[in-house]
Design a protein around this motif. Structure first.
Motif, PDB file in Angstrom:
ATOM      1  N   LEU A 209      51.045  37.501  30.441  1.00  0.00           N
ATOM      2  CA  LEU A 209      49.855  37.291  29.612  1.00  0.00           C
ATOM      3  C   LEU A 209      50.106  36.273  28.500  1.00  0.00           C
ATOM      4  O   LEU A 209      49.230  35.480  28.159  1.00  0.00           O
ATOM      5  CB  LEU A 209      49.393  38.626  29.014  1.00  0.00           C
ATOM      6  N   LEU A 210      51.347  36.302  27.967  1.00  0.00           N
ATOM      7  CA  LEU A 210      51.693  35.322  26.926  1.00  0.00           C
ATOM      8  C   LEU A 210      51.550  33.899  27.459  1.00  0.00           C
ATOM      9  O   LEU A 210      50.942  33.035  26.818  1.00  0.00           O
ATOM     10  CB  LEU A 210      53.133  35.564  26.445  1.00  0.00           C
ATOM     11  N   VAL A 211      52.094  33.665  28.661  1.00  0.00           N
ATOM     12  CA  VAL A 211      52.015  32.315  29.237  1.00  0.00           C
ATOM     13  C   VAL A 211      50.564  31.940  29.512  1.00  0.00           C
ATOM     14  O   VAL A 211      50.113  30.836  29.177  1.00  0.00           O
ATOM     15  CB  VAL A 211      52.867  32.215  30.523  1.00  0.00           C
TER      16      VAL A 211
ATOM     17  N   LEU B 178      54.696  31.284  35.306  1.00  0.00           N
ATOM     18  CA  LEU B 178      53.754  32.226  35.915  1.00  0.00           C
ATOM     19  C   LEU B 178      54.327  32.799  37.209  1.00  0.00           C
ATOM     20  O   LEU B 178      54.273  34.001  37.443  1.00  0.00           O
ATOM     21  CB  LEU B 178      52.415  31.529  36.198  1.00  0.00           C
ATOM     22  N   PHE B 179      54.900  31.903  38.024  1.00  0.00           N
ATOM     23  CA  PHE B 179      55.461  32.331  39.303  1.00  0.00           C
ATOM     24  C   PHE B 179      56.524  33.415  39.104  1.00  0.00           C
ATOM     25  O   PHE B 179      56.476  34.475  39.720  1.00  0.00           O
ATOM     26  CB  PHE B 179      56.057  31.121  40.027  1.00  0.00           C
ATOM     27  N   PHE B 180      57.458  33.158  38.185  1.00  0.00           N
ATOM     28  CA  PHE B 180      58.544  34.120  38.019  1.00  0.00           C
ATOM     29  C   PHE B 180      58.104  35.390  37.278  1.00  0.00           C
ATOM     30  O   PHE B 180      58.615  36.470  37.568  1.00  0.00           O
ATOM     31  CB  PHE B 180      59.752  33.465  37.339  1.00  0.00           C
ATOM     32  N   SER B 181      57.141  35.277  36.375  1.00  0.00           N
ATOM     33  CA  SER B 181      56.715  36.536  35.733  1.00  0.00           C
ATOM     34  C   SER B 181      55.937  37.397  36.732  1.00  0.00           C
ATOM     35  O   SER B 181      55.995  38.634  36.672  1.00  0.00           O
ATOM     36  CB  SER B 181      55.934  36.281  34.443  1.00  0.00           C
ATOM     37  N   LEU B 182      55.256  36.761  37.677  1.00  0.00           N
ATOM     38  CA  LEU B 182      54.613  37.531  38.747  1.00  0.00           C
ATOM     39  C   LEU B 182      55.655  38.231  39.623  1.00  0.00           C
ATOM     40  O   LEU B 182      55.497  39.405  39.980  1.00  0.00           O
ATOM     41  CB  LEU B 182      53.744  36.612  39.615  1.00  0.00           C
ATOM     42  N   ILE B 183      56.718  37.505  39.944  1.00  0.00           N
ATOM     43  CA  ILE B 183      57.792  38.109  40.743  1.00  0.00           C
ATOM     44  C   ILE B 183      58.409  39.300  40.016  1.00  0.00           C
ATOM     45  O   ILE B 183      58.627  40.372  40.601  1.00  0.00           O
ATOM     46  CB  ILE B 183      58.870  37.055  41.072  1.00  0.00           C
ATOM     47  N   PHE B 184      58.653  39.140  38.713  1.00  0.00           N
ATOM     48  CA  PHE B 184      59.206  40.258  37.933  1.00  0.00           C
ATOM     49  C   PHE B 184      58.257  41.454  37.963  1.00  0.00           C
ATOM     50  O   PHE B 184      58.682  42.600  38.072  1.00  0.00           O
ATOM     51  CB  PHE B 184      59.483  39.838  36.483  1.00  0.00           C
ATOM     52  N   LEU B 185      56.973  41.168  37.866  1.00  0.00           N
ATOM     53  CA  LEU B 185      55.971  42.232  37.881  1.00  0.00           C
ATOM     54  C   LEU B 185      56.008  42.979  39.213  1.00  0.00           C
ATOM     55  O   LEU B 185      56.013  44.214  39.265  1.00  0.00           O
ATOM     56  CB  LEU B 185      54.576  41.631  37.622  1.00  0.00           C
ATOM     57  N   VAL B 186      56.059  42.215  40.308  1.00  0.00           N
ATOM     58  CA  VAL B 186      56.120  42.830  41.645  1.00  0.00           C
ATOM     59  C   VAL B 186      57.332  43.745  41.752  1.00  0.00           C
ATOM     60  O   VAL B 186      57.236  44.892  42.188  1.00  0.00           O
ATOM     61  CB  VAL B 186      56.156  41.744  42.747  1.00  0.00           C
TER      62      VAL B 186
END
Lengths: 130, 235
Positions: A26-28, A46-54
């Motif tokens: 959300l910060l990004v 965004l790509f890597f924070s999505l991966i972390f979320l998954v």
């Protein structure tokens, strides 16, 4: 009894990691919305924070990944992804810095040449008026 | 004949030397334009140069380094349609008598004529061991990459043809650009020649390459030469 406390701890770390991933995501997004980060430079974040979320939500995924690529200790697989993310983002920074420094060089050269031409023209006008 | 000649004099904090250099160039009796590139000096290099006779001064308000300074000279030469550009140091190291020799060779159709102190001195050149090893190494690298022995690839005393000027105005390398420029021009089918020139030892100030920056120079230049070799031809 012992099993329960382990489960509780795992749940807590899961909530923390989901929250952490969401905060980064959300910060990004917010920084891009406010035009503090350009879209093209936000993609890797965004790509890597999505991966972390998954990986935070779907815990078995990390075990699966670790087994698949032969890592004995699943959290190490997570660290591997983290390090990869940082590497890629830093390499992207090197590319951007190189491009910027080239643009800066070209700009300084152009300004210097133009300034010389302006001074010449000023002198010419001045001499014609005298 | 009657080719227009530009002398590009890169100068960084050379207020003490620049006047003598310009006077020397003016006394040659050749019809030429002197362009001093003041690369963001913190002393009054620009002012001293501007007070000299028949001298054009361009000042960078930020220091870009030797590559950026010389490239500004190429851009100026290209825009003002010069036929030949000579790169000539602002610190008094180069002997202006040899400019004629460089021009002669450039008029014979060479795109870059390098003034080599080693062709002049042969093996008698006195220097420190690491420096001599570095020189030998650069000779070897350029020989392997372009098949020509260049004895003095770091020499900044050079003449360039109109074609080379136009090319380098867009493509001149940055810090420690000289050895890289040889590979760049050679790979793009420009003709290069070396001729002997006399160089003086530095009058004032000291060499920019020493200690740690020697190592940096070594690796940066080797990498740049190697990768320039593997880039696609631009013409």
């Amino acid at each position: 009894m012992g099993n329960d406390s382990i489960n509780i701890n795992l749940n807590i770390i899961q909530y923390i990691s989901i929250a952490g991933s969401l905060v980064i995501l959300l910060l990004v997004v917010e920084l891009v919305r406010r035009k503090k980060i350009k879209e093209q430079y936000s993609l890797l974040w965004l790509f890597f924070s999505l991966i972390f979320l998954v990986f935070s939500i779907w815990r078995e995924a990390l075990d699966l990944l670790a087994v698949t690529i032969g890592i004995a200790y699943p959290p190490a697989a997570f660290l591997l992804i983290l390090v990869m993310a940082i590497y890629l983002i830093l390499i992207q920074y090197s590319i951007i810095i190189s491009k910027l420094s080239n643009n800066l060089k070209e700009s300084i050269q152009e300004i210097s040449l133009l300034k010389h031409e302006i001074d010449n023209l000023k002198n010419k006008v001045h001499n014609e008026n005298v | 004949m009657n080719k227009s000649i530009l002398i590009i004099v890169p100068a960084y904090n050379e207020a003490q030397n620049i006047e003598a250099v310009i006077d020397d160039l003016n006394s040659l009796g050749i019809d030429l334009t002197i362009l001093v590139i003041d690369d963001g000096s913190s002393d009054n290099t620009s002012e001293v140069a501007k007070s000299c006779q028949s001298c054009v001064v361009i000042r960078h308000f930020i220091n870009l380094g030797i590559g950026g300074a010389v490239q500004s000279g190429f851009k100026f030469a290209k825009r003002n349609n010069f036929d030949i550009a000579i790169q000539f140091d602002g610190d008094g190291q180069h002997d202006s008598e040899y400019i004629k020799h460089l021009i002669d060779e450039a008029e014979q159709g060479y795109d870059m004529v390098i003034g080599s102190r080693f062709l002049f001195l042969g093996d008698n050149f006195k220097s420190t061991l690491p420096r001599r090893l570095g020189i030998k190494f650069l000779q070897l690298v350029s020989y392997i990459l372009i098949g020509t022995k260049i004895t003095d690839s770091t020499s900044g005393f050079r003449a360039y043809s109109k074609n080379a000027i136009e090319f380098l105005a867009e493509n001149y390398p940055e810090d420690y650009p000289e050895p890289e420029a040889i590979i760049l021009l050679s790979k793009n089918s420009y003709k290069i020649k070396e001729i002997p020139v006399k160089m003086n030892s530095r009058q004032k100030g000291e060499s920019s390459i020493k200690g740690f920056s020697y190592l940096y120079y070594f690796f940066k230049v080797s990498l740049a030469m190697l990768l320039t070799n593997f880039r696609p031809k631009m013409r």
